[in-house]
Design a protein around this motif. Structure first.
Motif, mmCIF file in Angstrom:
data_model
loop_
_atom_site.group_PDB
_atom_site.id
_atom_site.type_symbol
_atom_site.label_atom_id
_atom_site.label_comp_id
_atom_site.label_asym_id
_atom_site.label_seq_id
_atom_site.Cartn_x
_atom_site.Cartn_y
_atom_site.Cartn_z
ATOM 1 N N GLY A 59 0.795 -1.217 0.000
ATOM 2 C CA GLY A 59 0.000 0.000 0.000
ATOM 3 C C GLY A 59 0.830 1.271 0.000
ATOM 4 N N TYR A 60 2.138 1.131 0.069
ATOM 5 C CA TYR A 60 3.021 2.292 0.196
ATOM 6 C C TYR A 60 3.847 2.499 -1.070
ATOM 7 C CZ TYR A 60 2.006 2.296 5.173
ATOM 8 O OH TYR A 60 1.367 2.363 6.380
ATOM 9 N N ALA A 61 3.808 3.711 -1.578
ATOM 10 C CA ALA A 61 4.791 4.120 -2.581
ATOM 11 C C ALA A 61 6.064 4.500 -1.825
ATOM 12 C CB ALA A 61 4.280 5.297 -3.390
ATOM 13 N N MET A 62 7.196 4.239 -2.448
ATOM 14 C CA MET A 62 8.473 4.429 -1.762
ATOM 15 C C MET A 62 9.375 5.376 -2.552
ATOM 16 S SD MET A 62 8.016 2.449 0.810
ATOM 17 C CE MET A 62 9.660 2.426 1.518
ATOM 18 N N GLY A 63 10.242 6.030 -1.825
ATOM 19 C CA GLY A 63 11.179 6.932 -2.478
ATOM 20 C C GLY A 63 12.525 6.941 -1.781
ATOM 21 N N TRP A 64 13.525 7.383 -2.515
ATOM 22 C CA TRP A 64 14.849 7.629 -1.968
ATOM 23 C C TRP A 64 15.189 9.102 -2.177
ATOM 24 C CZ3 TRP A 64 17.779 4.333 0.852
ATOM 25 C CH2 TRP A 64 17.496 2.960 0.777
ATOM 26 N N PHE A 65 15.726 9.695 -1.138
ATOM 27 C CA PHE A 65 16.192 11.070 -1.173
ATOM 28 C C PHE A 65 17.614 11.099 -0.624
ATOM 29 C CE2 PHE A 65 12.296 13.450 -2.138
ATOM 30 C CZ PHE A 65 11.366 12.434 -2.011
ATOM 31 N N ARG A 66 18.309 12.199 -0.855
ATOM 32 C CA ARG A 66 19.647 12.334 -0.297
ATOM 33 C C ARG A 66 19.906 13.775 0.116
ATOM 34 N NH1 ARG A 66 23.209 11.296 -5.836
ATOM 35 N NH2 ARG A 66 22.778 13.327 -6.835
ATOM 36 N N GLN A 67 20.820 13.903 1.047
ATOM 37 C CA GLN A 67 21.186 15.236 1.514
ATOM 38 C C GLN A 67 22.682 15.296 1.720
ATOM 39 O OE1 GLN A 67 19.070 16.610 5.008
ATOM 40 N NE2 GLN A 67 19.513 18.737 4.496
ATOM 41 N N ALA A 68 23.322 16.168 0.972
ATOM 42 C CA ALA A 68 24.750 16.397 1.109
ATOM 43 C C ALA A 68 24.978 17.523 2.114
ATOM 44 C CB ALA A 68 25.352 16.753 -0.241
ATOM 45 N N PRO A 69 26.163 17.589 2.711
ATOM 46 C CA PRO A 69 26.444 18.649 3.696
ATOM 47 C C PRO A 69 26.218 20.035 3.113
ATOM 48 C CG PRO A 69 28.142 16.975 3.770
ATOM 49 C CD PRO A 69 27.283 16.650 2.583
ATOM 50 N N GLY A 70 25.455 20.845 3.823
ATOM 51 C CA GLY A 70 25.219 22.209 3.384
ATOM 52 C C GLY A 70 24.198 22.362 2.283
ATOM 53 N N PRO A 100 31.789 11.370 -7.053
ATOM 54 C CA PRO A 100 31.948 12.088 -5.781
ATOM 55 C C PRO A 100 30.727 12.938 -5.429
ATOM 56 C CG PRO A 100 33.988 12.172 -6.998
ATOM 57 C CD PRO A 100 32.973 11.536 -7.911
ATOM 58 N N GLU A 101 30.057 13.468 -6.429
ATOM 59 C CA GLU A 101 28.876 14.297 -6.153
ATOM 60 C C GLU A 101 27.675 13.483 -5.681
ATOM 61 O OE1 GLU A 101 30.763 14.268 -8.933
ATOM 62 O OE2 GLU A 101 29.533 14.557 -10.739
ATOM 63 N N ASP A 102 27.776 12.162 -5.683
ATOM 64 C CA ASP A 102 26.726 11.326 -5.099
ATOM 65 C C ASP A 102 26.893 11.188 -3.585
ATOM 66 O OD1 ASP A 102 27.067 9.218 -7.965
ATOM 67 O OD2 ASP A 102 25.456 10.672 -7.577
ATOM 68 N N THR A 103 27.972 11.708 -3.054
ATOM 69 C CA THR A 103 28.200 11.638 -1.618
ATOM 70 C C THR A 103 27.109 12.372 -0.866
ATOM 71 O OG1 THR A 103 30.597 11.442 -1.864
ATOM 72 C CG2 THR A 103 29.772 12.319 0.232
ATOM 73 N N ALA A 104 26.473 11.668 0.057
ATOM 74 C CA ALA A 104 25.353 12.240 0.807
ATOM 75 C C ALA A 104 24.842 11.204 1.798
ATOM 76 C CB ALA A 104 24.224 12.640 -0.139
ATOM 77 N N VAL A 105 23.964 11.651 2.669
ATOM 78 C CA VAL A 105 23.167 10.721 3.468
ATOM 79 C C VAL A 105 21.923 10.392 2.648
ATOM 80 C CG1 VAL A 105 21.900 10.352 5.601
ATOM 81 C CG2 VAL A 105 24.029 11.673 5.631
ATOM 82 N N TYR A 106 21.667 9.121 2.479
ATOM 83 C CA TYR A 106 20.533 8.661 1.685
ATOM 84 C C TYR A 106 19.399 8.214 2.615
ATOM 85 C CZ TYR A 106 23.139 8.951 -2.637
ATOM 86 O OH TYR A 106 23.850 9.423 -3.728
ATOM 87 N N TYR A 107 18.220 8.720 2.314
ATOM 88 C CA TYR A 107 17.047 8.445 3.129
ATOM 89 C C TYR A 107 15.990 7.704 2.316
ATOM 90 C CZ TYR A 107 18.951 12.034 6.236
ATOM 91 O OH TYR A 107 19.761 12.757 7.071
ATOM 92 N N CYS A 108 15.385 6.740 2.963
ATOM 93 C CA CYS A 108 14.244 6.030 2.410
ATOM 94 C C CYS A 108 12.974 6.697 2.952
ATOM 95 C CB CYS A 108 14.332 4.577 2.859
ATOM 96 S SG CYS A 108 12.920 3.544 2.464
ATOM 97 N N VAL A 149 26.606 7.544 2.305
ATOM 98 C CA VAL A 149 27.330 7.090 1.120
ATOM 99 C C VAL A 149 28.420 8.112 0.824
ATOM 100 C CG1 VAL A 149 27.199 6.643 -1.357
ATOM 101 C CG2 VAL A 149 25.373 5.844 0.150
ATOM 102 N N THR A 150 29.650 7.652 0.770
ATOM 103 C CA THR A 150 30.772 8.526 0.474
ATOM 104 C C THR A 150 31.528 7.962 -0.720
ATOM 105 O OG1 THR A 150 30.983 9.131 2.810
ATOM 106 C CG2 THR A 150 32.853 9.614 1.375
ATOM 107 N N VAL A 151 31.691 8.799 -1.735
ATOM 108 C CA VAL A 151 32.387 8.383 -2.946
ATOM 109 C C VAL A 151 33.662 9.202 -3.061
ATOM 110 C CG1 VAL A 151 32.231 8.032 -5.427
ATOM 111 C CG2 VAL A 151 30.165 7.908 -4.016
ATOM 112 N N SER A 152 34.789 8.526 -3.009
ATOM 113 C CA SER A 152 36.069 9.222 -3.101
ATOM 114 C C SER A 152 36.521 9.311 -4.554
ATOM 115 C CB SER A 152 37.118 8.506 -2.264
ATOM 116 O OG SER A 152 37.356 7.209 -2.788
ATOM 117 N N SER A 153 37.264 10.357 -4.839
ATOM 118 C CA SER A 153 37.739 10.567 -6.219
ATOM 119 C C SER A 153 39.062 9.870 -6.462
ATOM 120 C CB SER A 153 37.870 12.055 -6.500
ATOM 121 O OG SER A 153 38.748 12.645 -5.570
#
Length: 127
Positions: A31-42, A88-96, A123-127
């Motif tokens: 019954g639930y639609a689901m999503g992923w969001f992310r938030q990078a510092p700042g 590297p720009e995918d680095t963020a906290v990922y939320y469900c 999630v941290t992606v190093s260059s």
């Protein structure tokens, strides 16, 4: 009460892959639609991907289109975010996130549409 628990985050290198999981403690996961969001510092929280209640419709942010996929296993009450070719720009906290959509087949891309959120996974992606 809806509880969402993300897992699968970590430190990876550019070009690597990760799969995030979100386990939902609900009685009627379908019954639930689901999503992923992310938030990078700042930065503000931003939409990443969404999937409808039965997994027949998905939506992705332009920045991840073609690299990320979202799927769900309704038998396991779990939604996944497969992330390939990480940058590297995918680095963020990922939320469900989850929203009740019983009988509806749409997807929601706005964070304000979602009523329930997990605690996030880094999630941290190093260059």
């Amino acid at each position: 009460q809806v509880q969402l628990v993300e897992s699968g985050g970590g430190l990876v290198k550019t070009g690597d892959s990760l799969r995030l999981s979100c386990a939902a403690s609900v009685r009627t996961f379908t019954g639930y639609a689901m999503g992923w969001f992310r938030q990078a510092p700042g930065k503000d929280r931003e939409f990443v991907a969404a999937i409808n209640t039965i997994g027949t419709r998905t939506n992705f942010a332009d920045s991840v289109q073609g690299r990320f996929t979202i799927s769900r296993d309704n038998a396991k009450n779990t939604v996944y975010l497969q992330m390939n070719s990480l940058k590297p720009e995918d680095t963020a906290v990922y939320y469900c996130a989850a929203v009740w959509r019983q009988g509806g087949l749409g997807v929601s891309t706005s964070s304000t549409s979602y009523a329930y959120w997990g605690q996030g996974t880094q999630v941290t992606v190093s260059s």
